[in-house]
Design an enzyme around this catalytic site. Structure first.
Site, PDB file in Angstrom:
ATOM      1  N   LYS A  75       0.824  -1.206   0.000  1.00  0.00           N
ATOM      2  CA  LYS A  75       0.000   0.000   0.000  1.00  0.00           C
ATOM      3  C   LYS A  75       0.861   1.259   0.000  1.00  0.00           C
ATOM      4  O   LYS A  75       2.052   1.222   0.311  1.00  0.00           O
ATOM      5  CB  LYS A  75      -0.933   0.005   1.211  1.00  0.00           C
ATOM      6  CG  LYS A  75      -1.987  -1.084   1.179  1.00  0.00           C
ATOM      7  CD  LYS A  75      -2.917  -0.953  -0.027  1.00  0.00           C
ATOM      8  CE  LYS A  75      -3.841   0.242   0.088  1.00  0.00           C
ATOM      9  NZ  LYS A  75      -4.753   0.375  -1.073  1.00  0.00           N
ATOM     10  N   HIS A  96      -2.536   4.785  -5.831  1.00  0.00           N
ATOM     11  CA  HIS A  96      -3.870   5.413  -5.893  1.00  0.00           C
ATOM     12  C   HIS A  96      -3.764   6.897  -5.551  1.00  0.00           C
ATOM     13  O   HIS A  96      -4.382   7.386  -4.604  1.00  0.00           O
ATOM     14  CB  HIS A  96      -4.836   4.696  -4.950  1.00  0.00           C
ATOM     15  CG  HIS A  96      -5.026   3.247  -5.268  1.00  0.00           C
ATOM     16  ND1 HIS A  96      -5.709   2.826  -6.393  1.00  0.00           N
ATOM     17  CD2 HIS A  96      -4.620   2.123  -4.613  1.00  0.00           C
ATOM     18  CE1 HIS A  96      -5.721   1.493  -6.409  1.00  0.00           C
ATOM     19  NE2 HIS A  96      -5.062   1.054  -5.361  1.00  0.00           N
ATOM     20  N   VAL A 246     -15.817   0.405 -10.515  1.00  0.00           N
ATOM     21  CA  VAL A 246     -15.389   1.151 -11.696  1.00  0.00           C
ATOM     22  C   VAL A 246     -13.955   1.625 -11.525  1.00  0.00           C
ATOM     23  O   VAL A 246     -13.495   1.892 -10.412  1.00  0.00           O
ATOM     24  CB  VAL A 246     -16.319   2.346 -11.983  1.00  0.00           C
ATOM     25  CG1 VAL A 246     -17.717   1.850 -12.305  1.00  0.00           C
ATOM     26  CG2 VAL A 246     -16.358   3.314 -10.812  1.00  0.00           C
ATOM     27  N   ASP A 277     -10.395   3.279  -3.282  1.00  0.00           N
ATOM     28  CA  ASP A 277      -8.983   3.635  -3.414  1.00  0.00           C
ATOM     29  C   ASP A 277      -8.771   4.802  -4.361  1.00  0.00           C
ATOM     30  O   ASP A 277      -7.812   5.564  -4.210  1.00  0.00           O
ATOM     31  CB  ASP A 277      -8.169   2.433  -3.902  1.00  0.00           C
ATOM     32  CG  ASP A 277      -7.842   1.459  -2.783  1.00  0.00           C
ATOM     33  OD1 ASP A 277      -7.475   1.923  -1.695  1.00  0.00           O
ATOM     34  OD2 ASP A 277      -7.958   0.249  -2.996  1.00  0.00           O
ATOM     35  N   VAL A 305     -13.717  -0.101   2.782  1.00  0.00           N
ATOM     36  CA  VAL A 305     -12.363  -0.419   3.242  1.00  0.00           C
ATOM     37  C   VAL A 305     -11.386  -0.301   2.077  1.00  0.00           C
ATOM     38  O   VAL A 305     -11.616  -0.843   0.991  1.00  0.00           O
ATOM     39  CB  VAL A 305     -12.319  -1.828   3.855  1.00  0.00           C
ATOM     40  CG1 VAL A 305     -10.893  -2.228   4.213  1.00  0.00           C
ATOM     41  CG2 VAL A 305     -13.218  -1.899   5.087  1.00  0.00           C
ATOM     42  N   MET A 308      -9.114  -4.089   1.116  1.00  0.00           N
ATOM     43  CA  MET A 308      -9.914  -5.299   1.306  1.00  0.00           C
ATOM     44  C   MET A 308      -9.093  -6.582   1.269  1.00  0.00           C
ATOM     45  O   MET A 308      -9.244  -7.448   2.133  1.00  0.00           O
ATOM     46  CB  MET A 308     -11.040  -5.345   0.277  1.00  0.00           C
ATOM     47  CG  MET A 308     -12.119  -4.300   0.491  1.00  0.00           C
ATOM     48  SD  MET A 308     -13.356  -4.265  -0.840  1.00  0.00           S
ATOM     49  CE  MET A 308     -14.133  -5.875  -0.629  1.00  0.00           C
TER      50      MET A 308
END
Length: 386
Positions: A75, A96, A246, A277, A305, A308
């Site tokens: 992450k 992201h 999406v 995200d 979340v 996930m």
């Protein structure tokens, strides 16, 4: 190259950026790998396994960042990690960036080379995002079904129904990897009935080609609709579970479900916004954690979340490393500049480069113009990475 694997620090994030066999592969290529002690425990990999594979175990994240030219994470860095990032350092992770201006500003200021797993693109496919999308897509109906329980604020509706009682209606926005996997699991859980009663799984998508493919794969067990405002509205207000699936590479997720539309959804229905995200495709979406995964707006449960797959770390870590390792080896062995020049897929993964916004999708979301620094293989401009 010196490669660093820090421990993930997001709440209930048990994945790790590399498995021991990945360390062995890098060592064989002549590279050094530094890993923070305890990084692999959540995924079932001990420090001893990493040490036996050739990694140098370090006691803290700060030491890992200090000694590494490239940081490999799962992450995006969070605020407590910002101070560790060195000027010009390569950060290879799920980033992201579009909805995260604080992180963008920090990475630009430090002139970091930020490569997002989610934007590495090969022939229209996102190979590094795909395994996590598969997991998140399969999780989404499970989470929706769980929070339909009355104790959690849901409508008290069993997703599969029982003889004589209709099952839940599941609506999926998006027919990509997440959407397909969500629809597949929803059908497997019994969220559909015979054609005579009408299918209870509906998938909406902007383009027809993915819907045609989905219809073929699902053998007609789901309803497919073009993602028009009218269709979204009609399906949302009758849904028991609405799954946001999406994605536009690098960009903020399009807002498909307004706050006003949420207010007209069934009380006790559940929204699972996997698009969170990238900012989410539902106006009422707010990022949540596994510690406190849900909240309610107008009686509609929201599960948003941001990590996930992190609750299934063994599966997720192995699946991710299977995809990322060849790219990591290529960057380490060829050097950053040569790797992105020769590999168009990797070039497309570069979001930020030495203080510049490179990725077109990210630039569009930020309202700026992307700098054109093309790889040799794409050959659309005489510009080169500098």
């Amino acid at each position: 190259m010196d490669i660093g694997i820090p421990k993930e620090v997001k709440p209930h994030e048990y994945r790790v950026g590399m498995i021991p066999s990945g360390v062995s592969a890098l060592k064989k290529e002549g590279h050094r790998v530094f890993i923070e002690s305890g990084s692999g425990e959540g995924s079932g990999f001990s420090d001893a396994e990493y040490s036996n594979a050739g990694a140098v175990i370090l006691p803290s994240a700060s030491e890992v960042y200090k000694r590494s030219s490239m940081i490999v994470k799962v992450k995006e860095p969070v605020s407590e990690e910002y101070e560790y990032i060195k000027d010009g350092q390569i950060i290879f992770a799920f980033l992201h960036l579009a909805p995260n201006m604080e992180l963008i500003d920090m990475l630009l200021k430090k002139k970091a080379i930020a490569i997002g797993y989610e934007t590495v693109e090969s022939d229209g496919d996102l190979p590094l995002l795909r395994p996590m999308s598969e997991i998140a897509g399969r999780l989404a109906p499970l989470m929706g079904a769980y929070y339909l329980q009355r104790p959690g604020g849901g409508a008290g509706l069993l997703m599969s129904g029982v003889p004589g009682v209709m099952p839940a209606k599941v609506v999926v926005l998006g027919a990509g990897t997440v959407g397909y996997n969500a629809a597949r699991i929803a059908v497997a859980l019994g969220a559909c009935v015979t054609v005579a009663l009408g299918a209870c799984v509906t998938v909406l998508n902007r383009g027809i080609e993915r819907l045609v493919r989905l219809d073929e794969l699902m053998e007609g067990s789901v309803v497919t609709l073009i993602s028009s405002p009218e269709n979204i509205e009609n399906e949302a207000v009758t849904a028991n579970i609405l799954i946001g699936a999406v994605l536009i590479s690098g960009q903020r997720a399009p807002m498909l479900v307004s706050r006003e539309l949420v207010s007209r959804m069934k009380k006790g229905s559940v929204i699972v916004d996997v698009s969170v995200d990238q900012g989410g495709c539902v106006e009422t979406t707010v990022p949540t954690t596994h510690d406190k995964p849900v909240f309610s707006v107008n009686g509609v449960i929201h599960y948003c979340v941001t990590n996930m797959p992190g609750i299934y770390p063994r599966t997720a870590t192995i699946a991710l490393t299977n995809r990322t390792l060849p790219y990591i080896i290529e960057i380490a062995s060829s050097g950053m500049e040569k790797a992105v020049r020769e590999n168009p897929a990797l070039y497309k993964g570069v979001n930020l480069y030495a203080g510049r916004v490179i990725h077109n999708g990210l630039a569009l979301s930020l309202g700026v113009e992307a700098e054109v620094v093309c790889s040799k293989s794409s050959d659309t401009s005489g510009n080169e990475l500098k």
